[in-house]
Design a protein around this motif. Structure first.
Motif, mmCIF file in Angstrom:
data_model
loop_
_atom_site.group_PDB
_atom_site.id
_atom_site.type_symbol
_atom_site.label_atom_id
_atom_site.label_comp_id
_atom_site.label_asym_id
_atom_site.label_seq_id
_atom_site.Cartn_x
_atom_site.Cartn_y
_atom_site.Cartn_z
ATOM 1 N N LEU A 110 40.344 48.480 24.634
ATOM 2 C CA LEU A 110 40.920 47.210 25.076
ATOM 3 C C LEU A 110 39.783 46.258 25.400
ATOM 4 C CD1 LEU A 110 43.804 46.638 27.616
ATOM 5 C CD2 LEU A 110 41.677 45.347 27.798
ATOM 6 N N ARG A 111 39.790 45.115 24.729
ATOM 7 C CA ARG A 111 38.798 44.070 25.013
ATOM 8 C C ARG A 111 39.516 42.767 25.307
ATOM 9 N NH1 ARG A 111 35.073 43.444 20.085
ATOM 10 N NH2 ARG A 111 36.887 44.230 18.921
ATOM 11 N N ARG A 112 38.904 41.966 26.160
ATOM 12 C CA ARG A 112 39.501 40.693 26.547
ATOM 13 C C ARG A 112 38.663 39.520 26.071
ATOM 14 N NH1 ARG A 112 41.106 40.884 32.840
ATOM 15 N NH2 ARG A 112 41.716 38.759 32.267
ATOM 16 N N GLU A 113 39.351 38.406 25.818
ATOM 17 C CA GLU A 113 38.689 37.145 25.453
ATOM 18 C C GLU A 113 37.779 37.306 24.234
ATOM 19 O OE1 GLU A 113 39.357 34.191 26.828
ATOM 20 O OE2 GLU A 113 40.821 35.133 28.145
ATOM 21 N N VAL A 114 38.322 37.863 23.162
ATOM 22 C CA VAL A 114 37.567 38.074 21.923
ATOM 23 C C VAL A 114 37.794 36.879 20.994
ATOM 24 C CG1 VAL A 114 37.231 39.571 19.920
ATOM 25 C CG2 VAL A 114 37.794 40.563 22.158
ATOM 26 N N LYS A 115 36.741 36.350 20.419
ATOM 27 C CA LYS A 115 36.860 35.197 19.526
ATOM 28 C C LYS A 115 37.651 35.560 18.280
ATOM 29 C CE LYS A 115 32.608 32.740 20.816
ATOM 30 N NZ LYS A 115 31.313 32.206 20.320
ATOM 31 N N TYR A 116 38.528 34.638 17.874
ATOM 32 C CA TYR A 116 39.280 34.809 16.634
ATOM 33 C C TYR A 116 39.866 33.462 16.250
ATOM 34 C CZ TYR A 116 44.156 34.320 18.241
ATOM 35 O OH TYR A 116 45.346 33.825 18.704
ATOM 36 N N GLY A 117 40.453 33.393 15.062
ATOM 37 C CA GLY A 117 41.106 32.162 14.631
ATOM 38 C C GLY A 117 40.146 30.985 14.572
ATOM 39 N N VAL A 118 40.675 29.805 14.899
ATOM 40 C CA VAL A 118 39.886 28.563 14.862
ATOM 41 C C VAL A 118 39.554 28.151 16.289
ATOM 42 C CG1 VAL A 118 39.827 26.168 14.091
ATOM 43 C CG2 VAL A 118 41.074 27.879 12.750
ATOM 44 N N ASN A 119 38.333 28.443 16.711
ATOM 45 C CA ASN A 119 37.868 28.102 18.057
ATOM 46 C C ASN A 119 38.794 28.626 19.149
ATOM 47 O OD1 ASN A 119 35.633 26.615 17.063
ATOM 48 N ND2 ASN A 119 36.950 24.854 16.675
ATOM 49 N N SER A 120 39.294 29.845 18.978
ATOM 50 C CA SER A 120 40.181 30.452 19.967
ATOM 51 C C SER A 120 39.643 31.802 20.403
ATOM 52 C CB SER A 120 41.596 30.635 19.381
ATOM 53 O OG SER A 120 42.212 29.394 19.151
ATOM 54 N N ARG A 121 40.189 32.288 21.489
ATOM 55 C CA ARG A 121 39.905 33.633 21.973
ATOM 56 C C ARG A 121 41.226 34.327 22.234
ATOM 57 N NH1 ARG A 121 34.631 34.637 23.842
ATOM 58 N NH2 ARG A 121 33.264 32.803 23.806
ATOM 59 N N ILE A 122 41.362 35.534 21.728
ATOM 60 C CA ILE A 122 42.581 36.290 21.973
ATOM 61 C C ILE A 122 42.508 36.874 23.376
ATOM 62 C CG2 ILE A 122 41.754 38.512 21.051
ATOM 63 C CD1 ILE A 122 45.256 36.950 20.565
ATOM 64 N N ASP A 123 43.617 36.853 24.084
ATOM 65 C CA ASP A 123 43.614 37.330 25.467
ATOM 66 C C ASP A 123 43.269 38.811 25.557
ATOM 67 O OD1 ASP A 123 44.296 34.837 26.561
ATOM 68 O OD2 ASP A 123 46.423 35.189 26.186
ATOM 69 N N ALA A 162 51.528 26.283 20.605
ATOM 70 C CA ALA A 162 51.967 26.373 19.211
ATOM 71 C C ALA A 162 50.827 26.831 18.310
ATOM 72 C CB ALA A 162 52.507 25.022 18.752
ATOM 73 N N LYS A 163 49.621 26.351 18.589
ATOM 74 C CA LYS A 163 48.440 26.766 17.825
ATOM 75 C C LYS A 163 48.226 28.270 17.949
ATOM 76 C CE LYS A 163 43.390 25.975 17.766
ATOM 77 N NZ LYS A 163 42.886 27.148 18.513
ATOM 78 N N HIS A 164 48.404 28.800 19.151
ATOM 79 C CA HIS A 164 48.239 30.243 19.349
ATOM 80 C C HIS A 164 49.253 31.036 18.527
ATOM 81 C CE1 HIS A 164 46.135 29.522 23.469
ATOM 82 N NE2 HIS A 164 45.301 29.449 22.460
ATOM 83 N N LEU A 165 50.472 30.548 18.432
ATOM 84 C CA LEU A 165 51.483 31.225 17.624
ATOM 85 C C LEU A 165 51.094 31.225 16.153
ATOM 86 C CD1 LEU A 165 54.748 29.890 19.290
ATOM 87 C CD2 LEU A 165 53.958 32.257 19.282
ATOM 88 N N ARG A 166 50.588 30.101 15.673
ATOM 89 C CA ARG A 166 50.167 30.028 14.267
ATOM 90 C C ARG A 166 49.014 30.986 13.994
ATOM 91 N NH1 ARG A 166 51.185 24.443 15.332
ATOM 92 N NH2 ARG A 166 48.970 24.043 15.713
ATOM 93 N N GLU A 167 48.096 31.097 14.941
ATOM 94 C CA GLU A 167 46.955 31.987 14.747
ATOM 95 C C GLU A 167 47.371 33.453 14.808
ATOM 96 O OE1 GLU A 167 43.173 29.240 16.005
ATOM 97 O OE2 GLU A 167 44.115 30.419 17.593
ATOM 98 N N LEU A 168 48.344 33.772 15.647
ATOM 99 C CA LEU A 168 48.864 35.137 15.652
ATOM 100 C C LEU A 168 49.500 35.462 14.308
ATOM 101 C CD1 LEU A 168 50.512 35.474 19.186
ATOM 102 C CD2 LEU A 168 48.389 36.538 18.402
ATOM 103 N N ALA A 169 50.251 34.508 13.758
ATOM 104 C CA ALA A 169 50.872 34.716 12.452
ATOM 105 C C ALA A 169 49.819 34.959 11.373
ATOM 106 C CB ALA A 169 51.747 33.518 12.092
#
Length: 238
Positions: A110-123, A162-169
């Motif tokens: 389990l890791r927190r605040e990992v960079k992914y997507g477009v200038n985002s970090r996954i919780d 909404a951006k987070h939802l698109r990046e999860l998709a």
């Protein structure tokens, strides 16, 4: 999650400049507390309401107190509501580690605040264990309730959400698992839905993400002035 010290009770004077609140504590002292919430806090910032503050001994902090909870009553008795939107990530992490969220069990890392997507970090990023796929977990704080028992998100327009939802998709498209966790910081919730009238764009993004394979989970917390615990999964009304 246990607070380092029991929360300090008080009466809300006002919330202002979004991130500040004046509170009169039980001993009659008026303090300015930080308000860690970027939303509208619809129905949860009424002057005269009972609130609870945490305290910090850090000499570098401008405001010693942080607003954590408010008491709200929609006709079924008063309930504590957590308004600190920085708490859910830690609460969900703790719940995963303790096996309280069965849908997210079985991963080795389990890791927190990992960079992914477009200038985002996954919780939260889960990997390893029995699953061959990484699991990207986004967490949202939920405290809005306009009708007794019915929690809703969001309480204001959120393009970032909404951006987070698109990046999860997009993670699902790449072959990973993606999960949106709505964490309700109030014990009077019995179900959850998206507040489409408040943010139609977010509601549309929610539907698109769900159709794309993003898993939607909602869990409710139990709150007290000494502890917040993730306790129960709630149905999501589509």
């Amino acid at each position: 999650m246990k607070f380092a010290h029991p929360l300090v009770p008080g009466i809300l004077i006002q919330r202002y400049k979004r991130f500040l609140a004046d509170v009169t504590t039980a001993d009659g002292v008026t303090v300015t507390a930080s308000c860690p919430n970027t939303g509208s806090m619809l129905g949860l910032a009424t002057p005269g309401s009972r609130v609870w503050l945490s305290e910090s001994d850090s000499p570098t902090r401008k405001y010693r107190h942080t607003w954590e909870m408010i008491e709200a009553d929609l006709g079924q008795g008063p309930h504590l509501v957590g308004i600190n939107s920085s708490r859910p990530n830690g609460l969900v992490t703790e719940a995963i580690q303790q096996g309280l969220i069965a849908e997210l069990a079985g991963y080795a890392s389990l890791r927190r605040e990992v960079k992914y997507g477009v200038n985002s970090r996954i919780d939260v990023l889960l990997s390893g264990g029995k699953s061959p796929h990484d699991c990207y977990v986004e967490v949202k704080n939920v405290h809005l309730m306009r009708n007794a028992g019915a929690a809703e998100f969001p309480d204001s327009k959120t393009e970032r959400g909404a951006k987070h939802l698109r990046e999860l998709a997009s993670m699902v498209e790449e072959g990973h698992r993606a999960v949106m966790v709505f964490l309700v910081q109030r014990s009077d919730a019995e179900k959850f839905s998206v507040a489409a009238d408040i943010d139609p764009a977010y509601a549309a993004a929610f539907q698109t993400a769900a159709a794309s394979g993003v898993e939607m989970l909602c869990y409710r917390c139990r709150l007290s002035p000494s502890e917040i615990t993730v306790e129960k999964r709630l149905d999501i009304q589509i």
